[in-house]
Design an enzyme around this catalytic site. Structure first.
Site, PDB file in Angstrom:
ATOM      1  N   ASN A   9       0.893  -1.194   0.050  1.00 35.84           N
ATOM      2  CA  ASN A   9       0.014  -0.070   0.032  1.00 35.84           C
ATOM      3  C   ASN A   9       0.986   1.200   0.206  1.00 35.84           C
ATOM      4  O   ASN A   9       1.548   1.581   1.100  1.00 35.84           O
ATOM      5  CB  ASN A   9      -0.939  -0.086   1.235  1.00 35.84           C
ATOM      6  CG  ASN A   9      -1.787   1.280   1.379  1.00 35.84           C
ATOM      7  OD1 ASN A   9      -1.905   2.116   0.410  1.00 35.84           O
ATOM      8  ND2 ASN A   9      -2.597   1.257   2.202  1.00 35.84           N
ATOM      9  N   ARG A  86      -3.144  -1.969  -2.897  1.00 39.40           N
ATOM     10  CA  ARG A  86      -4.215  -1.165  -2.865  1.00 39.40           C
ATOM     11  C   ARG A  86      -4.091   0.201  -3.619  1.00 39.40           C
ATOM     12  O   ARG A  86      -3.111   0.913  -3.906  1.00 39.40           O
ATOM     13  CB  ARG A  86      -4.242  -0.637  -1.361  1.00 39.40           C
ATOM     14  CG  ARG A  86      -5.587   0.016  -1.144  1.00 39.40           C
ATOM     15  CD  ARG A  86      -5.214   0.908   0.139  1.00 39.40           C
ATOM     16  NE  ARG A  86      -6.245   1.919   0.446  1.00 39.40           N
ATOM     17  CZ  ARG A  86      -6.032   2.935   0.981  1.00 39.40           C
ATOM     18  NH1 ARG A  86      -5.076   3.518   1.386  1.00 39.40           N
ATOM     19  NH2 ARG A  86      -7.396   3.884   1.109  1.00 39.40           N
ATOM     20  N   HIS A 175     -12.857   2.894   1.443  1.00 40.19           N
ATOM     21  CA  HIS A 175     -12.732   1.922   2.494  1.00 40.19           C
ATOM     22  C   HIS A 175     -13.274   0.628   1.931  1.00 40.19           C
ATOM     23  O   HIS A 175     -13.969  -0.255   2.817  1.00 40.19           O
ATOM     24  CB  HIS A 175     -13.314   2.489   3.699  1.00 40.19           C
ATOM     25  CG  HIS A 175     -12.431   3.469   4.304  1.00 40.19           C
ATOM     26  ND1 HIS A 175     -13.137   4.622   5.111  1.00 40.19           N
ATOM     27  CD2 HIS A 175     -11.334   3.762   4.420  1.00 40.19           C
ATOM     28  CE1 HIS A 175     -12.151   5.291   5.489  1.00 40.19           C
ATOM     29  NE2 HIS A 175     -11.093   5.152   5.296  1.00 40.19           N
ATOM     30  N   ARG A 236     -10.145  15.839   8.266  1.00 40.73           N
ATOM     31  CA  ARG A 236     -11.345  16.113   7.264  1.00 40.73           C
ATOM     32  C   ARG A 236     -12.491  16.676   7.971  1.00 40.73           C
ATOM     33  O   ARG A 236     -12.911  16.135   8.916  1.00 40.73           O
ATOM     34  CB  ARG A 236     -11.395  15.092   6.096  1.00 40.73           C
ATOM     35  CG  ARG A 236     -10.139  14.385   5.568  1.00 40.73           C
ATOM     36  CD  ARG A 236     -10.456  13.372   4.678  1.00 40.73           C
ATOM     37  NE  ARG A 236      -9.399  12.536   4.141  1.00 40.73           N
ATOM     38  CZ  ARG A 236      -9.336  11.343   3.992  1.00 40.73           C
ATOM     39  NH1 ARG A 236     -10.240  10.529   4.437  1.00 40.73           N
ATOM     40  NH2 ARG A 236      -8.083  10.719   3.597  1.00 40.73           N
ATOM     41  N   GLU A 381      -7.988  -5.302   6.063  1.00 39.34           N
ATOM     42  CA  GLU A 381      -8.061  -4.991   4.570  1.00 39.34           C
ATOM     43  C   GLU A 381      -6.881  -5.736   3.896  1.00 39.34           C
ATOM     44  O   GLU A 381      -7.063  -6.225   2.629  1.00 39.34           O
ATOM     45  CB  GLU A 381      -7.929  -3.585   4.412  1.00 39.34           C
ATOM     46  CG  GLU A 381      -8.923  -2.735   5.003  1.00 39.34           C
ATOM     47  CD  GLU A 381      -8.700  -1.181   5.153  1.00 39.34           C
ATOM     48  OE1 GLU A 381      -8.858  -0.577   4.167  1.00 39.34           O
ATOM     49  OE2 GLU A 381      -8.214  -0.784   6.436  1.00 39.34           O
TER      50      GLU A 381
END
Length: 393
Positions: A9, A86, A175, A236, A381
């Site tokens: 990733n 990913r 996600h 965020r 994940e």
């Protein structure tokens, strides 16, 4: 024989890596190279339970980091069968994982306009890894693929339709690998087929998203065209009045890029608290009377509760509400505060179970009288990526 897969990733200044058994999800090796391009570039990893660290050359590149990672992998004696990567944005083209070829790489680059901070870094990692492992299949798993079955009523924006048709302006969701893992794991916990399992899944980390899943299909999700939409997150802002960025540009005399940085990197929990984007720090500060920390946590939980409650409309056969991610798995405070808004709907927590369910534990934290289960399911994940990659080996 183990089906071991290298999972990579790549971020703009980091490379997360692991060797995952595609059948069991066990990670014999996991680590991260970080601060790439800076003087303090470093590499840390865990091999068979032992933590190790090593320095990288000053201003180390992704290629140098991957060379160091390749040396570590070679030292384990593992014979990987594939590499899983990913990638954040797969647009509308990729509804499932894809074997890397020139056309796939071109699409990853094309979709970079919709995830500029992520896709280009992902692309750099893939091409560098291809050079390091030219004889292995390289497979991309896209964050957006899981949401490609959402109905138009959920993914379309109320903008001129031509913007969708000509420029792909729509909600994509992110996600996806985590929400898919949570769906599969919850189905096992409930002893139901995946295609009959309906949940509201809350992935809560520095980035946060809620997904409505009806009978095994994602029917709505909180993140949108970019990962900025939806919940308030670590840095965020989440949902705001769409006119605000332009207004702030004018009032503050800033560029569009500076405002974009403000709402992505200086807002959320960090912006409201003026202290940190880390929930653990904020919970301690709130307990000590820090008003900014308390307000940030209250806003976070209230907005999370609103999303969960709104998705109860999208999931009429709801089996459970599920928490995952670093915050979702470990913060009993966030879970209790959020689900406290549902007491008048009959969904209540068992305080003792909620306090105990942390650090990798999974199970039901709802009270015996609760009308719905509230589950904690640790996400994985990397296992999803490894399992998808193994299919192409």
């Amino acid at each position: 024989m183990k089906k071991e897969v290298i999972v990579l990733n790549c971020g703009s200044s980091s490379v997360k890596f692991a060797i995952i058994d595609a059948d069991t999800g066990e990670a014999g090796l996991s680590g991260i190279a970080e601060s790439l391009g800076n003087d303090d570039a470093s590499l840390s990893y865990k091999l068979n339970g032992q933590k190790e660290q090593q320095t990288l050359p000053a201003n180390a590149s992704h290629a140098e980091a991957l060379a160091a990672i390749q040396t570590i992998i070679s030292s384990t004696g593992v014979q990987p069968i594939a590499l899983g990567h990913r990638v954040v944005h797969g647009g509308e083209r990729f509804k499932e994982a894809a074997l890397v070829d020139d056309s796939v790489l071109a699409s990853v680059e094309e979709y970079a306009s919709m995830a500029p901070l992520h896709n280009l870094a992902n692309l750099k990692g893939i091409t560098t890894a291809q050079a390091a492992y030219p004889d292995l299949p390289h497979v991309i798993v896209f964050d957006t693929s899981f949401f490609q079955q959402m109905p138009k009523r959920a993914y379309m924006y109320a903008l001129p339709k031509a913007l969708y048709e000509q420029h792909g302006v729509r909600k994509y969701g992110f996600h996806g690998t985590s929400h898919k893992f949570i769906l599969d794991s919850t189905a096992q916990l409930l002893n139901k087929p995946v295609e009959e399992t309906s949940i509201i899944s809350a992935h809560l980390g520095n980035g946060c998203s809620v997904t409505a899943i009806e009978k095994g299909v994602a029917v709505d999700t909180s993140m949108g065209f970019t990962p900025l939409e939806g919940l308030m997150m670590g840095t965020r802002c989440g949902d705001i009045d769409p006119s605000l960025p332009g207004t702030l540009q004018e009032k503050l005399g800033k560029t569009a890029a500076e405002i974009n940085s403000l709402i992505n990197k200086e807002s959320g929990l960090a912006g409201i608290s003026g202290l940190s984007n880390d929930c653990r720090t904020l919970e301690e500060a709130a307990e000590a009377g820090h008003e900014g920390a308390l307000l940030a946590l209250e806003m976070f939980c209230y907005r999370l509760a609103k999303y969960i409650s709104s998705y109860m409309i999208a999931v009429p056969s709801l089996d459970a509400v599920v928490f995952t991610g670093g915050i979702g798995e470990n913060s009993s405070y966030i879970r209790a505060t959020t689900m406290g808004y549902f007491s008048h709907l009959g969904v209540t927590l068992d305080e003792q179970s909620n306090q105990a369910m942390r650090f990798g534990a999974k199970g039901n934290i709802a009270s015996s009288s609760s009308t719905k289960p509230v589950l904690i399911v640790p996400t994985n994940e990397e296992w999803v990526i490894a399992a998808e990659a193994a299919k192409f080996a």
